[in-house]
Design a protein around this motif. Structure first.
Motif, PDB file in Angstrom:
ATOM      1  N   ALA A 113      60.031  16.804 -36.727  1.00  0.00           N
ATOM      2  CA  ALA A 113      59.778  18.254 -36.762  1.00  0.00           C
ATOM      3  C   ALA A 113      60.861  19.044 -35.978  1.00  0.00           C
ATOM      4  O   ALA A 113      61.564  18.737 -35.103  1.00  0.00           O
ATOM      5  CB  ALA A 113      58.279  18.411 -36.196  1.00  0.00           C
ATOM      6  N   VAL A 114      60.897  20.289 -36.322  1.00  0.00           N
ATOM      7  CA  VAL A 114      61.554  21.251 -35.639  1.00  0.00           C
ATOM      8  C   VAL A 114      60.996  22.532 -35.344  1.00  0.00           C
ATOM      9  O   VAL A 114      60.249  23.070 -36.478  1.00  0.00           O
ATOM     10  CB  VAL A 114      63.252  21.375 -36.349  1.00  0.00           C
ATOM     11  N   VAL A 115      61.040  23.299 -34.392  1.00  0.00           N
ATOM     12  CA  VAL A 115      60.540  24.529 -34.090  1.00  0.00           C
ATOM     13  C   VAL A 115      61.386  25.664 -33.892  1.00  0.00           C
ATOM     14  O   VAL A 115      62.494  25.444 -33.062  1.00  0.00           O
ATOM     15  CB  VAL A 115      59.438  24.565 -32.783  1.00  0.00           C
ATOM     16  N   VAL A 116      61.638  26.449 -34.808  1.00  0.00           N
ATOM     17  CA  VAL A 116      62.653  27.377 -34.959  1.00  0.00           C
ATOM     18  C   VAL A 116      62.263  28.745 -33.874  1.00  0.00           C
ATOM     19  O   VAL A 116      60.969  29.073 -33.816  1.00  0.00           O
ATOM     20  CB  VAL A 116      62.874  27.981 -36.393  1.00  0.00           C
ATOM     21  N   GLY A 162      52.373  13.348 -32.447  1.00  0.00           N
ATOM     22  CA  GLY A 162      53.218  12.201 -32.905  1.00  0.00           C
ATOM     23  C   GLY A 162      54.594  12.416 -33.474  1.00  0.00           C
ATOM     24  O   GLY A 162      55.589  11.431 -33.698  1.00  0.00           O
ATOM     25  N   PHE A 163      54.887  13.756 -33.954  1.00  0.00           N
ATOM     26  CA  PHE A 163      56.348  13.871 -34.330  1.00  0.00           C
ATOM     27  C   PHE A 163      57.458  13.740 -33.141  1.00  0.00           C
ATOM     28  O   PHE A 163      57.190  14.179 -32.241  1.00  0.00           O
ATOM     29  CB  PHE A 163      56.421  15.690 -34.743  1.00  0.00           C
ATOM     30  N   THR A 164      58.411  13.273 -33.456  1.00  0.00           N
ATOM     31  CA  THR A 164      59.799  13.338 -33.087  1.00  0.00           C
ATOM     32  C   THR A 164      60.304  14.835 -33.350  1.00  0.00           C
ATOM     33  O   THR A 164      60.726  15.281 -34.288  1.00  0.00           O
ATOM     34  CB  THR A 164      61.051  12.299 -33.561  1.00  0.00           C
ATOM     35  N   THR A 165      60.208  15.684 -31.983  1.00  0.00           N
ATOM     36  CA  THR A 165      60.213  17.246 -32.124  1.00  0.00           C
ATOM     37  C   THR A 165      61.450  17.699 -31.435  1.00  0.00           C
ATOM     38  O   THR A 165      61.702  17.382 -30.232  1.00  0.00           O
ATOM     39  CB  THR A 165      59.022  17.618 -31.611  1.00  0.00           C
ATOM     40  N   THR A 166      62.144  18.522 -32.216  1.00  0.00           N
ATOM     41  CA  THR A 166      63.324  19.156 -31.619  1.00  0.00           C
ATOM     42  C   THR A 166      62.844  20.547 -31.793  1.00  0.00           C
ATOM     43  O   THR A 166      62.049  21.187 -32.313  1.00  0.00           O
ATOM     44  CB  THR A 166      64.510  19.105 -32.489  1.00  0.00           C
ATOM     45  N   ALA A 167      63.293  21.436 -30.714  1.00  0.00           N
ATOM     46  CA  ALA A 167      62.862  22.937 -30.476  1.00  0.00           C
ATOM     47  C   ALA A 167      63.883  23.656 -29.902  1.00  0.00           C
ATOM     48  O   ALA A 167      64.646  23.013 -28.889  1.00  0.00           O
ATOM     49  CB  ALA A 167      61.687  23.140 -29.518  1.00  0.00           C
ATOM     50  N   VAL A 202      59.048  21.837 -40.617  1.00  0.00           N
ATOM     51  CA  VAL A 202      59.905  22.885 -39.961  1.00  0.00           C
ATOM     52  C   VAL A 202      58.899  23.820 -39.808  1.00  0.00           C
ATOM     53  O   VAL A 202      58.059  24.415 -40.518  1.00  0.00           O
ATOM     54  CB  VAL A 202      61.018  23.434 -40.953  1.00  0.00           C
ATOM     55  N   VAL A 203      58.510  24.708 -38.465  1.00  0.00           N
ATOM     56  CA  VAL A 203      57.790  25.415 -37.995  1.00  0.00           C
ATOM     57  C   VAL A 203      58.555  26.741 -37.754  1.00  0.00           C
ATOM     58  O   VAL A 203      59.397  26.646 -36.660  1.00  0.00           O
ATOM     59  CB  VAL A 203      56.818  25.095 -36.797  1.00  0.00           C
ATOM     60  N   GLU A 204      58.307  27.590 -38.357  1.00  0.00           N
ATOM     61  CA  GLU A 204      58.815  29.123 -37.927  1.00  0.00           C
ATOM     62  C   GLU A 204      57.691  30.274 -37.617  1.00  0.00           C
ATOM     63  O   GLU A 204      57.286  30.644 -38.624  1.00  0.00           O
ATOM     64  CB  GLU A 204      59.606  29.587 -39.198  1.00  0.00           C
ATOM     65  N   THR A 205      57.537  30.484 -36.597  1.00  0.00           N
ATOM     66  CA  THR A 205      56.522  31.518 -36.113  1.00  0.00           C
ATOM     67  C   THR A 205      57.437  32.487 -35.412  1.00  0.00           C
ATOM     68  O   THR A 205      57.898  32.558 -34.337  1.00  0.00           O
ATOM     69  CB  THR A 205      55.774  30.900 -34.959  1.00  0.00           C
ATOM     70  N   TYR A 206      57.142  33.974 -36.076  1.00  0.00           N
ATOM     71  CA  TYR A 206      57.694  34.984 -35.482  1.00  0.00           C
ATOM     72  C   TYR A 206      59.197  35.292 -35.411  1.00  0.00           C
ATOM     73  O   TYR A 206      59.589  36.396 -35.127  1.00  0.00           O
ATOM     74  CB  TYR A 206      57.032  35.294 -34.263  1.00  0.00           C
TER      75      TYR A 206
END
Length: 221
Positions: A70-73, A88-93, A134-138
């Motif tokens: 997962a990635v957070v933008v 549980g996601f291997t997360t990049t932010a 992919v999470v894109e918040t605001y």
């Protein structure tokens, strides 16, 4: 006698307008976070919990991120990224602001999230089509409208084949005068992620307790 820091929203407006006028439409983010770090203003976008519409979506889906990326933008101070990591996601932010990334890392010293300073308009090539979520918040709404198409395209390119994008943005109302930040989105604008190789799964308008409206849109590749 100590003085209370000023609210960050007014300072965001001032810094954004100055930054845009000098041809640097994204330079104000670091300035705003730095002002928060120094105590000049309250810290921008400061929350310890995931954005409610994101948390609601992950609960409804009973999401298990084990074995997925997962990635957070525009991750800001990291609340959404930490939420995905607990699933549980291997997360990049990533965020444009070094101060935001430094603050997120210091607040979560034992985190598994890979926090990075990165510009949405110049991301590592290896991130292209690489994330299952992919999470894109605001983030898109925080950029001037003449950058909207470019921003939507850049976010969309992160989604892996079979992956999902969740985008959460403010709803543009009929009385919007075009000034910002933020620059809220119309239905057509939030739906425009589908023009970049994605397919719309859901697009919903939600009302906050204070009456403000948000889009939550889900797309897949």
């Amino acid at each position: 006698m100590s003085t209370q820091p000023r609210g960050w929203q007014q300072e965001a407006d001032r810094l954004a307008n100055v930054s845009i006028e000098r041809g640097d439409p994204t330079g104000w983010f670091e300035q705003l976070y730095a002002a928060g770090e120094s105590g000049e203003v309250t810290m921008a976008w400061d929350r310890s919990q995931a954005q409610p519409l994101l948390a609601q979506w992950t609960r409804a889906a009973d999401l298990d991120g084990t074995g997925h990326r997962a990635v957070v933008v525009g991750c800001g101070l990291g609340a959404d990224a930490e939420h995905l990591a607990t699933l549980g996601f291997t997360t990049t932010a990533f965020d444009l602001s070094p101060t935001a990334i430094r603050t997120a890392s210091s607040r979560n010293p034992d985190s598994t999230v890979d926090y990075r300073v990165a510009n949405l308009f110049g991301l590592p090539e290896e991130w292209r089509s690489s994330f299952d979520l992919v999470v894109e918040t605001y983030t898109v709404q925080a950029l001037p409208r003449d950058l909207r198409e470019r921003a939507v395209s850049a976010v969309s390119e992160l989604v892996a084949p079979g992956g999902t994008l969740v985008a959460i943005q403010a709803v543009r109302t009929s009385d919007d005068d075009g000034s910002g930040p933020p620059w809220p989105l119309t239905r057509d604008e939030i739906a425009s992620f589908a023009r970049w190789g994605l397919r719309e799964i859901a697009l919903e308008e939600h009302r906050d307790a204070d009456g403000s409206a948000r889009w939550r849109a889900e797309f897949t590749r």
